[in-house]
Design a protein around this motif. Structure first.
Motif, PDB file in Angstrom:
ATOM      1  N   SER A  80       0.826  -1.209   0.000  1.00  8.22           N
ATOM      2  CA  SER A  80       0.000   0.000   0.000  1.00  8.22           C
ATOM      3  C   SER A  80       0.861   1.260   0.000  1.00  8.22           C
ATOM      4  N   PHE A  81       1.906   1.262   0.805  1.00 12.29           N
ATOM      5  CA  PHE A  81       2.805   2.415   0.872  1.00 12.29           C
ATOM      6  C   PHE A  81       3.484   2.646  -0.481  1.00 12.29           C
ATOM      7  N   MET A  82       3.972   1.577  -1.107  1.00 14.51           N
ATOM      8  CA  MET A  82       4.603   1.706  -2.433  1.00 14.51           C
ATOM      9  C   MET A  82       3.619   2.269  -3.444  1.00 14.51           C
ATOM     10  N   GLU A  83       2.401   1.790  -3.426  1.00 16.75           N
ATOM     11  CA  GLU A  83       1.390   2.239  -4.383  1.00 16.75           C
ATOM     12  C   GLU A  83       1.005   3.695  -4.141  1.00 16.75           C
ATOM     13  N   ILE A  84       0.906   4.094  -2.893  1.00 14.31           N
ATOM     14  CA  ILE A  84       0.562   5.484  -2.590  1.00 14.31           C
ATOM     15  C   ILE A  84       1.654   6.421  -3.096  1.00 14.31           C
ATOM     16  N   ILE A  85       2.909   6.054  -2.901  1.00  7.82           N
ATOM     17  CA  ILE A  85       4.007   6.872  -3.416  1.00  7.82           C
ATOM     18  C   ILE A  85       3.932   6.958  -4.936  1.00  7.82           C
ATOM     19  N   SER A  86       3.681   5.840  -5.584  1.00  7.20           N
ATOM     20  CA  SER A  86       3.574   5.826  -7.036  1.00  7.20           C
ATOM     21  C   SER A  86       2.393   6.671  -7.506  1.00  7.20           C
ATOM     22  N   LEU A  87       1.288   6.637  -6.777  1.00 12.06           N
ATOM     23  CA  LEU A  87       0.139   7.477  -7.123  1.00 12.06           C
ATOM     24  C   LEU A  87       0.484   8.963  -6.999  1.00 12.06           C
ATOM     25  N   GLU A 106       3.440  10.248  -7.394  1.00 11.13           N
ATOM     26  CA  GLU A 106       4.298  10.544  -8.537  1.00 11.13           C
ATOM     27  C   GLU A 106       3.488  10.688  -9.821  1.00 11.13           C
ATOM     28  N   ASN A 107       2.560   9.767 -10.059  1.00 14.11           N
ATOM     29  CA  ASN A 107       1.737   9.833 -11.267  1.00 14.11           C
ATOM     30  C   ASN A 107       0.871  11.089 -11.282  1.00 14.11           C
ATOM     31  N   CYS A 108       0.268  11.416 -10.154  1.00 15.99           N
ATOM     32  CA  CYS A 108      -0.579  12.608 -10.091  1.00 15.99           C
ATOM     33  C   CYS A 108       0.243  13.879 -10.304  1.00 15.99           C
ATOM     34  N   ALA A 109       1.461  13.895  -9.779  1.00 17.40           N
ATOM     35  CA  ALA A 109       2.337  15.055 -10.001  1.00 17.40           C
ATOM     36  C   ALA A 109       2.649  15.200 -11.488  1.00 17.40           C
ATOM     37  N   LYS A 110       2.895  14.086 -12.172  1.00 14.99           N
ATOM     38  CA  LYS A 110       3.158  14.125 -13.615  1.00 14.99           C
ATOM     39  C   LYS A 110       1.939  14.586 -14.388  1.00 14.99           C
ATOM     40  N   LEU A 111       0.755  14.336 -13.841  1.00 11.74           N
ATOM     41  CA  LEU A 111      -0.483  14.767 -14.487  1.00 11.74           C
ATOM     42  C   LEU A 111      -0.826  16.226 -14.170  1.00 11.74           C
ATOM     43  N   GLY A 112      -0.009  16.860 -13.319  1.00 13.27           N
ATOM     44  CA  GLY A 112      -0.230  18.268 -12.994  1.00 13.27           C
ATOM     45  C   GLY A 112      -1.129  18.515 -11.807  1.00 13.27           C
ATOM     46  N   VAL A 113      -1.424  17.490 -11.037  1.00 16.83           N
ATOM     47  CA  VAL A 113      -2.265  17.657  -9.852  1.00 16.83           C
ATOM     48  C   VAL A 113      -1.424  18.320  -8.757  1.00 16.83           C
ATOM     49  N   PRO A 114      -1.924  19.435  -8.178  1.00 14.06           N
ATOM     50  CA  PRO A 114      -1.152  20.109  -7.123  1.00 14.06           C
ATOM     51  C   PRO A 114      -0.942  19.184  -5.922  1.00 14.06           C
TER      52      PRO A 114
END
Length: 112
Positions: free
Chosen positions: A83-90, A92-100
């Motif tokens: 869960s922790f690994m996935e949250i970090i990856s989420l 990162e992905n959201c940051a790449k998508l421009g989510v503040p």
């Protein structure tokens, strides 16, 4: 390890569902980012899905340790780890998508 045994979900099904839901969200946000960047590649997707399959194996091992061996702490640890690994990856992905995102999280993610 006592603190791991004190963690309890409302239902043991959540030990399986939380990592799976996070895996699906990670795949969706990763695919969305690749699609926006015109970088969708089957080889990248197969590699990513292979990693997700490995994570599901970890969750399965945790469930087996709980029900076959009676060791709850392994299941809790593996659920938290995935869960922790996935949250970090989420993040990162959201940051790449421009989510503040909060600056503190940005700083911690950028430390490599």
């Amino acid at each position: 390890m006592e603190y791991l045994q004190s963690l309890k979900f409302t239902n043991e099904l959540w030990y399986i569902l939380i990592p799976l839901i996070l895996c699906v969200l990670d795949v969706v946000t990763g695919y969305l980012h690749a699609w926006i960047d015109n970088d969708v590649k089957s080889t990248k997707m197969r590699a990513g899905l292979g990693k997700k399959a490995g994570e599901i194996v970890y969750v399965t091992l945790g469930v087996i340790s709980k029900y076959a061996l009676g060791i709850n702490s392994i299941m809790v640890f593996l659920t938290l780890y995935i869960s922790f690994m996935e949250i970090i990856s989420l993040f990162e992905n959201c940051a790449k998508l421009g989510v503040p995102m909060p600056e503190e999280i940005k700083k911690r993610l950028n430390k490599e």
